[in-house]
Motif scaffolding. Structure first.
Motif, short mmCIF file in Angstrom:
data_model
loop_
_atom_site.label_atom_id
_atom_site.label_comp_id
_atom_site.label_asym_id
_atom_site.label_seq_id
_atom_site.Cartn_x
_atom_site.Cartn_y
_atom_site.Cartn_z
N GLY A 18 -0.52 -11.42 -2.39
CA GLY A 18 -0.51 -9.97 -2.40
C GLY A 18 -1.32 -9.41 -3.55
N THR A 19 -2.31 -8.58 -3.26
CA THR A 19 -3.13 -8.00 -4.32
C THR A 19 -2.46 -6.75 -4.87
OG1 THR A 19 -4.40 -6.68 -2.76
CG2 THR A 19 -5.26 -8.86 -3.32
N LEU A 68 0.28 -0.99 -9.22
CA LEU A 68 -0.22 -0.19 -8.10
C LEU A 68 -0.65 -1.12 -6.98
CD1 LEU A 68 -1.32 2.46 -6.83
CD2 LEU A 68 -3.41 2.09 -8.17
N GLY A 69 -0.23 -0.80 -5.78
CA GLY A 69 -0.64 -1.59 -4.62
C GLY A 69 -0.65 -0.75 -3.37
N PRO A 73 -8.12 -1.45 0.28
CA PRO A 73 -8.84 -2.45 -0.52
C PRO A 73 -8.56 -2.30 -2.01
CG PRO A 73 -10.28 -1.48 1.14
CD PRO A 73 -9.02 -0.68 1.16
N GLN A 74 -8.47 -3.44 -2.68
CA GLN A 74 -8.19 -3.42 -4.12
C GLN A 74 -9.27 -2.66 -4.89
OE1 GLN A 74 -8.43 -7.20 -6.33
NE2 GLN A 74 -6.32 -6.82 -7.03
N ARG A 95 0.14 -10.72 -7.06
CA ARG A 95 1.56 -10.83 -7.39
C ARG A 95 2.21 -11.88 -6.50
NH1 ARG A 95 4.97 -7.05 -4.26
NH2 ARG A 95 3.69 -6.19 -2.59
N VAL A 96 3.05 -12.68 -7.10
CA VAL A 96 3.75 -13.76 -6.39
C VAL A 96 5.19 -13.76 -6.88
CG1 VAL A 96 1.66 -15.17 -6.18
CG2 VAL A 96 3.14 -15.47 -8.17
#
Length: 418
Positions: A18-19, A68-69, A73-74, A95-96
């Motif tokens: 997850g970006t 922030l997510g 697009p990142q 993020r993990v």
């Protein structure tokens, strides 16, 4: 974090996990018991910056960090976040779960994308002290796994090509390898509202941006020489205001035609005092406008001694005409410093465009460097200044550049900021 030019930031992890974007807070973390108010303002400004981005987004708070997510697009998140004043750095991240195996897999994936022969280091910060390994042990564990699984990489703890930052929080861990500079400062609006006297040059847009970085929400007023000059300066002012509004909830731009009043001052015998007298009239008018629209101070781009009208004596004479404090963020700056800052802010390319500046209209060959208040007041007594100011404000046009609608804001005498 990539520290060496020519070494690309790894991107494989961003494709697999997850970006998100990590936003490190600036001065907000110093605010003690009032910190939550500054953080709320910062997040409100971030939400406004994300409007129209083309997908859903989310914001999460951590200790002195905003995450922030979203389903966009990142790169788009990074571009919007870097506009928001109040963040020291903006970091693309993944993020993990806060699980050692998941963290290690993401780290191996990320560092596996850097060039063969590059050096790396791992820096871990445990916000969740319940995590079973200390920060140094996590560094050693990840480093060993990366060396075992990614051939050709070397460890360099002093000056690595890439620094992988691992931030372990409760439930989630964030890994980042690139640190982009933010705008820092205080959240716009946390210090009140000001009205900026905006010309078409380098100085006043930079002063406006500096005021925003001290937490001031800024409306802007531009004086042009109409009906004796063409509208080119108004187009420039609009473009500058639109660029400046990228850094704040869009403020108003008021445009006031000063040409007729400038001619009145000349006919009244201002002579060598013409430039200072019209500056006093601008400040007097802006002060009345600010009082009606809720601003608590004026901001100008003056730099001490830069031009004849900006000597200490002349600045004192100008200040005397204002009912509000006059703030000068650039008072001690040199011209090249201002130009360099204008390039960073994004206003330099607009400021160099040609226009007809009202300040040069009817200007004498030699400007007084020490305008005395008695002589200025004598000239001004030949005019009904209250009537002049009311006439100027009554004919003012008001816009909100950069807002969803670019049409003029309907105005009576002087609209209050939305």
């Amino acid at each position: 974090m990539s520290d060496t030019p020519g070494v690309p930031a790894p991107r494989h992890a961003a494709d697999t996990y997850g970006t998100c974007v990590l936003l490190k807070h600036g001065e907000v973390f110093l605010k003690g018991r009032n910190r939550h108010r500054f953080t709320e303002r910062l997040h409100d400004n971030l939400r406004l910056a994300l409007r129209g981005i083309g997908g859903s987004t989310w914001i999460k708070s951590a200790q002195n960090v905003t995450v922030l997510g979203g389903q966009v697009p990142q790169e788009a998140l990074l571009e919007r976040a870097r506009r928001v004043i109040g963040f020291n750095s903006v970091e693309p991240a993944v993020r993990v779960p806060s699980d050692l195996d998941a963290i290690t897999a993401a780290a191996v994936d990320a560092l596996g994308a850097i060039p063969h022969g590059a050096t790396f280091a791992v820096r871990t910060k445990r916000r969740d002290k319940r995590f079973p390994l200390t920060s140094s042990r996590v560094d050693a564990h990840i480093g060993a796994r990366v060396l075992a699984r990614v051939p050709g990489l070397r460890v360099n703890l002093a000056r690595p090509d890439v620094t992988l930052a691992v931030e372990i929080d409760r439930g989630e861990t964030y890994l980042s390898w690139e640190r982009l500079p933010g705008r820092s400062g205080l959240p716009v609006g946390s210090s009140g509202r000001a009205l900026v006297l905006l010309s078409g040059g380098y100085d006043s847009p930079v002063a406006a941006h500096r005021a925003m970085r001290r937490g001031l929400a800024c409306d802007l007023v531009h004086f042009n020489g109409a009906p004796y000059t063409n509208p080119s300066s108004v187009y420039k002012a609009y473009a500058l205001a639109r660029e400046l509004n990228r850094y704040q909830p869009p403020g108003l731009l008021h445009v006031i035609a000063l040409g007729t009043a400038q001619k009145q001052l000349a006919v009244a015998g201002a002579g060598r005092l013409q430039v200072v007298a019209q500056r006093r009239l601008m400040v007097r008018t802006a002060s009345a406008l600010a009082s009606r629209s809720g601003a608590e101070a004026l901001v100008t781009g003056d730099s001490l001694g830069q031009v004849a009208s900006q000597t200490l004596a002349n600045l004192v004479a100008v200040d005397e005409a204002s009912a509000l404090p006059v703030l000068r963020p650039l008072i001690g700056w040199e011209k090249q410093e201002i130009i360099d800052e204008a390039r960073s802010v994004g206003t330099a390319g607009i400021s160099v465009l040609p226009d007809e500046d009202c300040c040069t209209l009817l200007a004498p060959p030699r400007v007084s460097t020490r305008a005395g208040l008695p002589r200025l007041r004598s000239v001004e007594k030949r005019l009904d200044l209250d009537e002049v100011v009311e006439t100027l404000l009554g004919a003012a046009r008001t816009f909100r550049p950069g807002a969803d609608e670019d049409a003029p804001v309907p105005s009576g005498d002087c609209p209050a900021p939305a």
